[in-house]
Each structure stands twice: as structure tokens, then as C-alpha cells.
Scaffold this motif. Structure first.
Motif, PDB file in Angstrom:
ATOM      1  N   VAL A 117      52.466  29.610  46.246  1.00  0.00           N
ATOM      2  CA  VAL A 117      51.470  30.597  46.440  1.00  0.00           C
ATOM      3  C   VAL A 117      50.396  30.331  45.257  1.00  0.00           C
ATOM      4  CG1 VAL A 117      50.986  33.104  46.678  1.00  0.00           C
ATOM      5  CG2 VAL A 117      52.839  32.227  47.767  1.00  0.00           C
ATOM      6  N   VAL A 118      49.093  30.367  45.894  1.00  0.00           N
ATOM      7  CA  VAL A 118      48.173  30.127  44.865  1.00  0.00           C
ATOM      8  C   VAL A 118      47.074  31.153  45.202  1.00  0.00           C
ATOM      9  CG1 VAL A 118      46.366  28.405  44.045  1.00  0.00           C
ATOM     10  CG2 VAL A 118      48.688  27.678  44.967  1.00  0.00           C
ATOM     11  N   ALA A 119      46.598  31.576  44.034  1.00  0.00           N
ATOM     12  CA  ALA A 119      45.546  32.624  44.049  1.00  0.00           C
ATOM     13  C   ALA A 119      44.088  31.992  44.116  1.00  0.00           C
ATOM     14  CB  ALA A 119      45.518  33.863  42.952  1.00  0.00           C
ATOM     15  N   PHE A 120      43.265  32.421  44.969  1.00  0.00           N
ATOM     16  CA  PHE A 120      41.762  32.063  45.280  1.00  0.00           C
ATOM     17  C   PHE A 120      41.100  32.460  43.753  1.00  0.00           C
ATOM     18  CE2 PHE A 120      42.270  31.611  49.455  1.00  0.00           C
ATOM     19  CZ  PHE A 120      41.358  30.970  49.986  1.00  0.00           C
ATOM     20  N   PRO A 121      40.426  31.550  43.101  1.00  0.00           N
ATOM     21  CA  PRO A 121      39.695  32.091  41.966  1.00  0.00           C
ATOM     22  C   PRO A 121      38.543  32.960  42.019  1.00  0.00           C
ATOM     23  CG  PRO A 121      38.861  29.593  42.637  1.00  0.00           C
ATOM     24  CD  PRO A 121      40.149  30.329  43.639  1.00  0.00           C
ATOM     25  N   VAL A 122      38.995  34.040  42.637  1.00  0.00           N
ATOM     26  CA  VAL A 122      37.748  35.022  42.765  1.00  0.00           C
ATOM     27  C   VAL A 122      38.240  36.381  42.472  1.00  0.00           C
ATOM     28  CG1 VAL A 122      36.911  34.112  45.053  1.00  0.00           C
ATOM     29  CG2 VAL A 122      38.817  35.784  44.966  1.00  0.00           C
ATOM     30  N   SER A 123      37.428  37.280  41.870  1.00  0.00           N
ATOM     31  CA  SER A 123      37.707  38.617  41.333  1.00  0.00           C
ATOM     32  C   SER A 123      38.723  39.484  42.330  1.00  0.00           C
ATOM     33  CB  SER A 123      36.506  39.322  40.888  1.00  0.00           C
ATOM     34  OG  SER A 123      35.859  39.649  41.952  1.00  0.00           O
ATOM     35  N   GLU A 124      39.578  40.061  41.273  1.00  0.00           N
ATOM     36  CA  GLU A 124      40.439  41.157  41.961  1.00  0.00           C
ATOM     37  C   GLU A 124      39.412  42.324  42.677  1.00  0.00           C
ATOM     38  OE1 GLU A 124      43.308  44.630  40.472  1.00  0.00           O
ATOM     39  OE2 GLU A 124      42.248  43.572  39.127  1.00  0.00           O
ATOM     40  N   GLY A 125      39.826  42.633  43.959  1.00  0.00           N
ATOM     41  CA  GLY A 125      38.996  43.572  44.271  1.00  0.00           C
ATOM     42  C   GLY A 125      39.662  44.119  45.927  1.00  0.00           C
ATOM     43  N   ARG A 126      39.040  44.719  46.873  1.00  0.00           N
ATOM     44  CA  ARG A 126      39.392  45.101  48.151  1.00  0.00           C
ATOM     45  C   ARG A 126      38.982  44.188  49.190  1.00  0.00           C
ATOM     46  NH1 ARG A 126      39.928  51.550  48.393  1.00  0.00           N
ATOM     47  NH2 ARG A 126      40.740  52.190  46.138  1.00  0.00           N
ATOM     48  N   TYR A 127      39.923  43.637  49.941  1.00  0.00           N
ATOM     49  CA  TYR A 127      39.554  42.730  50.801  1.00  0.00           C
ATOM     50  C   TYR A 127      39.989  43.053  52.436  1.00  0.00           C
ATOM     51  CZ  TYR A 127      38.281  39.839  46.967  1.00  0.00           C
ATOM     52  OH  TYR A 127      37.665  39.306  45.816  1.00  0.00           O
ATOM     53  N   GLY A 128      39.531  42.800  53.433  1.00  0.00           N
ATOM     54  CA  GLY A 128      39.785  43.369  54.874  1.00  0.00           C
ATOM     55  C   GLY A 128      40.428  42.205  55.450  1.00  0.00           C
ATOM     56  N   GLN A 129      39.434  40.866  55.753  1.00  0.00           N
ATOM     57  CA  GLN A 129      40.126  39.894  56.613  1.00  0.00           C
ATOM     58  C   GLN A 129      39.975  38.586  55.899  1.00  0.00           C
ATOM     59  OE1 GLN A 129      37.066  41.237  60.135  1.00  0.00           O
ATOM     60  NE2 GLN A 129      38.423  39.599  61.043  1.00  0.00           N
ATOM     61  N   ILE A 130      40.743  37.568  56.437  1.00  0.00           N
ATOM     62  CA  ILE A 130      40.504  36.429  55.942  1.00  0.00           C
ATOM     63  C   ILE A 130      40.725  35.055  56.828  1.00  0.00           C
ATOM     64  CG2 ILE A 130      43.045  36.111  55.213  1.00  0.00           C
ATOM     65  CD1 ILE A 130      42.099  34.560  52.637  1.00  0.00           C
ATOM     66  N   ALA A 131      40.004  34.067  57.027  1.00  0.00           N
ATOM     67  CA  ALA A 131      40.064  33.257  58.173  1.00  0.00           C
ATOM     68  C   ALA A 131      39.461  31.847  57.525  1.00  0.00           C
ATOM     69  CB  ALA A 131      39.565  33.535  59.392  1.00  0.00           C
ATOM     70  N   GLY A 132      39.775  30.764  57.770  1.00  0.00           N
ATOM     71  CA  GLY A 132      39.256  29.460  57.410  1.00  0.00           C
ATOM     72  C   GLY A 132      38.634  28.547  58.398  1.00  0.00           C
ATOM     73  N   ILE A 133      37.664  27.798  58.019  1.00  0.00           N
ATOM     74  CA  ILE A 133      37.307  26.596  59.107  1.00  0.00           C
ATOM     75  C   ILE A 133      37.429  25.312  57.915  1.00  0.00           C
ATOM     76  CG2 ILE A 133      35.410  28.039  60.293  1.00  0.00           C
ATOM     77  CD1 ILE A 133      33.258  26.993  58.292  1.00  0.00           C
ATOM     78  N   LYS A 134      37.049  24.195  58.439  1.00  0.00           N
ATOM     79  CA  LYS A 134      37.023  22.941  57.692  1.00  0.00           C
ATOM     80  C   LYS A 134      36.625  23.118  56.263  1.00  0.00           C
ATOM     81  CE  LYS A 134      36.743  18.054  57.732  1.00  0.00           C
ATOM     82  NZ  LYS A 134      36.401  16.844  58.630  1.00  0.00           N
ATOM     83  N   ASN A 135      37.575  23.223  55.212  1.00  0.00           N
ATOM     84  CA  ASN A 135      37.168  23.180  54.171  1.00  0.00           C
ATOM     85  C   ASN A 135      36.464  24.500  53.279  1.00  0.00           C
ATOM     86  OD1 ASN A 135      38.070  20.415  53.488  1.00  0.00           O
ATOM     87  ND2 ASN A 135      36.344  19.461  54.194  1.00  0.00           N
ATOM     88  N   LYS A 136      36.524  25.327  54.195  1.00  0.00           N
ATOM     89  CA  LYS A 136      35.734  26.741  53.800  1.00  0.00           C
ATOM     90  C   LYS A 136      36.518  27.841  54.372  1.00  0.00           C
ATOM     91  CE  LYS A 136      31.185  24.671  53.848  1.00  0.00           C
ATOM     92  NZ  LYS A 136      29.737  24.841  54.430  1.00  0.00           N
ATOM     93  N   VAL A 137      36.507  28.998  53.556  1.00  0.00           N
ATOM     94  CA  VAL A 137      37.313  30.049  53.848  1.00  0.00           C
ATOM     95  C   VAL A 137      36.464  31.309  53.798  1.00  0.00           C
ATOM     96  CG1 VAL A 137      39.505  31.448  53.419  1.00  0.00           C
ATOM     97  CG2 VAL A 137      39.431  29.162  52.843  1.00  0.00           C
ATOM     98  N   TYR A 138      36.555  32.217  55.084  1.00  0.00           N
ATOM     99  CA  TYR A 138      35.717  33.465  55.034  1.00  0.00           C
ATOM    100  C   TYR A 138      36.381  34.487  54.614  1.00  0.00           C
ATOM    101  CZ  TYR A 138      31.943  31.093  57.461  1.00  0.00           C
ATOM    102  OH  TYR A 138      31.054  30.368  58.152  1.00  0.00           O
TER     103      TYR A 138
END
Length: 630
Positions: A117-138
Motif C-alpha cells: 500500500v502506497v499513499a499518494f503524495p498529496v495532503s491529508e483531506g476529505r475525498y469522495g471518488q477516485i478513478a484512473g486513466i492511463k498514467n493519471k488518476v482523478y
């Protein structure tokens, strides 16, 4: 797949089969409360990924790459720069067959996967959805409730190791099955853009702007068919979500057949609402609601203006004498009588002569002249007893709702009554509901009232919610020590604990979590409960399902059980220790026998067991014998 610290949610596979993206509650960074001693976790989330293959490296560690990519390794983009949204949609349909033919199995190495398990290098917060495309993640970043921030759609580039904001004020998004198109929702609008790119600056409903003109959608509704579908849907939702599978013994199929023939007799939306309440009412439980729906908008939405005052007509000069001016929170706009505004200087006994220049008579009252004046600047002509300026005109802004002003006046008057009759020994707190408003109201009063020797907690007319356990936990604190200092008074340990007794007041309008608070106040032996038996509805809900016309129905999902009465609070309520009613005659005399009884009871308890600070005894003596050598 994971070993969550708290909760892991919303998994989504990487389109290339390398990673599994998800959101996780595993960041614990407490923040000190700014009003009292407490810590909270307002954020606590972050996007994470799992590498699906044991030899797959973390995408967040940069690898050496040539400055210029070789020509033979470049992939030709299937979507040209001048390609518009319509063409992308058509291409999506044409590629379905190719996609099926090109499907490949994804290798997943399960051994040791929980350690990858690896954390995204983004700040702690509140998040709702996550989905990826090639080499990118929304992922959607959500604001902390109460802040002025807006939700954002953000994208992390796994190759550039950069995060950027794609769009603001986004409530949800969807990536197409070929990962070429992104659709997102902002308020009540929809937009389609090319996946992997930032939303265009142009905001038109065009091919370039991407906004979908929902006004072009025309729907023909057959009311009879629509109501039949909604009836079935509401019935099915109860069947699937009611808190116990056997519907508490109710023959739910029989109920469906019983009310179904009445659908053919319905002619209006309100009649359908009546039918829904009757059908769901057969469950015999609380919180089975129906609300909203496709009603016509009111064409006469005239905002009634208010002055936060009470008047009496004086026929001798056709004026309205000011009998009472309510006192609310003067620092909050719309929460106090505008007659209390600085420089207005209107007092009880003054007389209103006109509103906006229009005078009164026996047929025209201030309320009539304040129709459609909510939030508007108006002029009041006032007659005073000032001989130098007997008539003057002032400008004020009429408020649109004076209920909060009446509420604050009522609470303030109750507190004054308690202070007066107990000589300041007893504090007073009212909790209007068990939601955010009630929690705020509790601490607004409690943080100062705990300085009194005893406390009256009033939950009459409590509208319910879900924070009763937090308030009960606070009231249950037992004072077991003190913190002494040289220059101040001793402070209790734990902080916020009371020195003396507590008495609670409840009534038949305290329901749901108000029921639970009242019952648990007795069950936890926190003090004496005074008033009337409570409402009796403790099967909770999570309103989340919307019917086709926008209406909502609720399903009783969470039934409360207590160790003393089992399921007995539902459909009964909880009895007070001392029953006191408020009669119509009491209302006419402006008397409150329930509050008076609470004051009487708590004074008796104070007399029987007077609270006092302990004798702290002799302070520690750390002196030592001896003298310095001469």
C-alpha cells in the motif's frame, strides 16, 4: 486486499492493470478545538494505491528517463487535437468491439499484497471518488463542512509527479469505459471534456465548452404510470431496507395489494403523498416519511417581513403601540429585532404610525404593510414621548423570519428565571435538537453554565438527530480532582465536569434522539428527569433514496435497544421521574410549571447535599535542613 487502519473505500482499478486505487481513513492528525479543550480529526483521508504485481515499483519514485523519447516508442494518440466531444462519443461506441477483442487477464500477486500500500503524495483531506486513466488518476477533494472552500476535481500525473486542479465545485465524475472521456457534475449542470486535460476556460454549452444544455431535454410524463412506479419503488425500498427482514410481522405483500387499487382514484400529487403515508404507516414504526415531489412552484412567494416585536392597536390615534421588543443575537444579521439596531432608539411604549409612508387604521396592520418586505430596507414613522422630537422616521431592514429571535428570547428568559430563583447557584441549558444546531447551542451555554453549582438541562421540543451520546458523555463526567495554581482559582479535573446535581426537563415533543437522550439520562443515573412522556420514535434513518419525481422516502433502518426496556422506547417513549404538564391555563398566564418544578427539585438536592470545593489540606513541604558553609 488491504488491512485498514479504520476504513478503506471506493476501490478502482488502473486501466493498465498495474494498480488498485482506493481512498482510506488512516491519517490521524488531530486539531485542537478553538472554543474548549478537545481534539478532532477534520480531515483524516488520503488517496492510496496497491501495486498488483510484486515486482511493480511505486509510481511516485522517479526513474531515470531520456530527455527525448525515441520515435519508435511514441504512441499515436487516437484523439486528434481538433477532435470534438461528439466525435469522441462516436469513437467510444466503435471501440467497444476492439476493446473486447483486446481484453487481457490482469496478474495479481496476492502474497504480501497488504504490504504494498502506497499513499499518494498529496495532503491529508476529505475525498469522495477516485478513478484512473492511463498514467493519471482523478479524485474529488471535498471541503470541510462550514468552510468557504468548494469541492475540486483534481488529477495526479504519475509520469510528471504533479497534481493539478481540473475543475472546481465538482460533486461527482465518471470516466468512460475507453478512458477517453470525462463527465463531471457541478451543482445541477453536467459537462463532458477530454480525459487527461484541464477543463476549458470557455463556459458555454458548445462542443468546445463541453457543458450539456439540459434545457433541451423534454420529458413527457404520464402521471398515472409515474405514480404507480413510485408506489412500487417506495414499497420495495421498505422491503429491502426495513431494520428487520420479517417487517416486524407485517404482511408487506398484503399491504401492497391493499393500497394499490387506490392509485386509480388519485388526481393530484398531494393525494399521492397521502397514499404513501398511509401505506408506509402500516409498518407501525417511526421515521417512515415521504416528502418533496413534483409540486408546482408557488407563484405568490411573497416574503413576509417582520420587526421582531409585538404590537397593540390604539384606536384613539390609529397607531400600533409597541408592547414588546424581542432581544436576539445582535451580532448576527437577521437574528435580532431590527428595532434594536444602533441609533434607531425605538422603545417599548412608542407607537408606530406608518410603514413606508402608509398609515394604519383598524383594517390595516403592520403585518399587512410588511408583506413582500423580507430583507428590504423600509421606513417606519414612530410617535414617541420626546417633546422635542415627538414624531420621527427611521430606516431599518425587515427580517424574513423571527422564530430564531423568539427562541433566543425564550432561552434568555428561562435562564434569568433560573438565576433569579436560585440566586445564581444553578445554570440553564436548552438543546433544541440533537443535530449540528443543537450541539452548538449546548456548548454555547454549557461552557459558561458549568461554573454554577448545579445545572438544569432542557430538551423540550427537541427535534432529534444523532449527537445525544456526545452530550451525555460530557454530562457524565465526574469531578475527581483539581488543578491548583498560585494566581487563579482551582480548575476541575476532568475539565467541563460539574460540581453539583443535574436535573433534566423533557416533554411529549422531544423525539427521536431526544427520546434517546431522555431515556439514557435516566439509565445513566445522571439526575432527575421532569416533564411529560417523550414522543416515542427511535428507529433511525439514512435519507438517501430519491424517487423519479424528486420526492424522498425514508426507511426505518436502525432500531434502538436498551438494557432496561429492550425495544420498549419505540412507540412509547420514556417516562419522567416526576410528571408535570403545562396546561392551556398555564400558557395563558405565561407560566412554566415544568421549569418551576425543576428549579424546586434542584434546590432540594442542593440543600440535601450542598456541593463545595474540598479542603485541599496542607500543601507539600519541600523544605530541607542545612546551611551554607561560612
Amino acid at each position: 486486499m488491504t488491512e485498514p487502519i479504520l476504513r478503506d473505500i471506493n476501490p478502482s482499478f488502473d486501466p493498465e492493470g498495474k494498480f488498485l486505487y482506493f481512498l482510506s481513513y488512516r491519517d490521524f492528525s488531530p486539531v485542537y478545538d478553538n472554543l474548549h479543550f478537545d481534539l478532532g480529526f477534520p480531515r483524516g483521508m488520503r488517496p492510496f494505491l496497491i501495486t498488483l504485481q510484486a515486482d511493480q515499483r511505486s509510481p511516485f519514485i522517479a526513474e531515470p528517463k531520456p530527455l527525448v523519447e525515441p520515435e519508435e516508442n511514441k504512441e499515436e494518440d487516437s484523439c486528434k487535437e481538433d477532435e470534438n466531444v461528439d466525435q469522441m462519443v462516436e469513437q467510444h461506441d466503435g471501440q467497444e468491439q476492439k476493446k473486447k477483442e483486446g481484453d487481457q487477464l490482469v496478474q495479481i500477486d496476492l502474497e504480501g499484497i497488504m504490504d504494498r500500500v502506497v499513499a499518494f503524495p498529496v495532503s491529508e483531506g476529505r475525498y469522495g471518488q477516485i478513478a484512473g486513466i492511463k498514467n493519471k488518476v482523478y479524485f474529488t477533494a471535498l471541503p470541510i463542512p462550514g468552510s468557504e472552500e468548494k469541492s475540486r476535481l483534481e488529477m495526479y500525473d504519475l509520469e510528471k509527479h504533479e497534481k493539478e486542479t481540473i475543475a472546481n465545485d465538482v460533486s461527482g465524475f465518471k470516466v468512460s469505459s475507453n478512458y477517453k472521456i470525462l463527465a463531471y457534475r457541478s451543482a445541477d449542470k453536467l459537462r463532458i471534456i477530454k480525459a487527461g486535460e484541464k477543463a476549458p476556460d470557455k463556459g458555454e454549452s458548445t462542443r468546445v465548452g463541453g457543458w450539456i444544455n439540459l434545457g433541451r431535454i423534454k420529458v413527457s410524463v404520464d402521471p398515472g404510470a409515474e405514480r404507480r412506479q413510485m408506489y412500487r419503488e417506495a414499497w420495495r425500498l421498505q422491503r429491502e431496507h426495513f431494520w428487520v427482514e420479517d417487517m416486524s410481522g407485517v404482511d408487506w405483500d398484503f399491504v401492497y395489494d391493499r393500497y394499490l387499487p387506490l392509485l386509480d382514484r388519485i388526481t393530484t400529487r398531494s393525494e399521492f403523498s397521502d397514499l404513501m403515508w398511509e401505506m408506509q404507516g402500516e409498518l407501525g414504526t417511526s421515521h417512515a416519511y415521504e416528502s418533496g415531489g413534483d409540486y408546482r412552484a408557488n407563484p405568490h412567494n411573497y416574503g413576509q417581513g417582520f420587526l421582531g416585536a409585538e404590537f397593540g392597536y390604539d384606536a384613539s390615534d390609529q397607531t400600533y403601540e409597541i408592547l414588546r421588543i424581542l432581544q436576539g443575537d445582535s451580532w448576527l444579521e437577521g437574528k435580532d429585532s431590527p428595532l434594536n439596531s444602533p441609533g434607531i432608539n425605538i422603545r417599548v411604549g412608542d407607537k408606530l404610525m406608518a410603514v413606508n409612508g402608509r398609515k394604519f387604521d383598524q383594517e390595516i396592520s403592520p403585518e399587512q404593510l410588511l408583506v413582500n418586505q423580507a430583507g428590504s430596507e423600509i421606513t417606519l414613522t414612530v410617535k414617541t414621548d420626546d417633546p422635542e422630537n415627538p414624531t420621527r422616521t427611521v430606516s431599518i431592514k425587515a427580517i424574513g423570519d423571527e422564530r430564531s429571535v423568539y427562541y433566543r428570547q425564550w432561552v434568555t428568559q428561562n435562564r434569568k428565571t433560573v438565576y433569579t430563583k436560585t440566586e445564581g447557584k444553578v445554570g440553564y441549558v436548552h438543546i433544541p435538537d440533537m443535530g449540528v444546531k443543537g450541539y452548538a447551542e449546548f456548548y454555547r451555554s454549557y461552557l459558561s453554565e458549568i461554573n454554577c453549582s448545579a445545572l438544569i438541562v432542557d430538551v423540550r421540543c427537541n427535534g432529534g438527530g444523532h449527537v445525544s451520546q456526545l452530550i451525555l458523555e460530557t454530562l457524565a463526567r465526574k469531578r475527581i480532582g483539581y488543578n491548583l495554581q498560585r494566581w487563579g482559582a482551582p480548575t476541575p479535573y476532568p475539565g467541563g465536569s460539574l460540581l453539583g446535581p443535574i436535573v433534566a426537563i423533557t416533554d411529549e415533543l422531544a423525539g427521536s434522539d431526544g427520546d434517546i437522550f431522555s431515556h439514557c439520562f435516566k439509565l445513566m443515573k445522571l439526575g432527575t428527569l421532569i416533564g411529560k412522556r417523550t414522543w416515542g420514535g427511535v428507529i433511525g434513518i439514512s435519507p438517501r433514496y430519491t424517487l423519479v419525481d424528486g420526492s424522498k422516502t425514508t426507511q426505518p433502518e436502525y432500531s434502538f435497544w436498551f438494557q432496561d426496556v429492550d425495544w420498549g422506547v419505540e412507540n412509547y417513549g420514556t417516562d419522567p421521574d416526576i410528571e408535570i404538564d403545562i396546561t392551556p391555563q398555564d400558557h395563558m398566564r405565561n407560566e412554566d410549571p415544568q421549569l418551576n418544578k425543576a428549579i424546586e427539585e434542584i434546590l432540594v438536592q442542593l440543600e440535601e447535599n450542598p456541593p463545595k470545593l474540598p479542603d485541599f489540606g496542607t500543601k507539600p513541604d519541600l523544605s530541607f535542613s542545612g546551611s551554607l558553609p561560612s
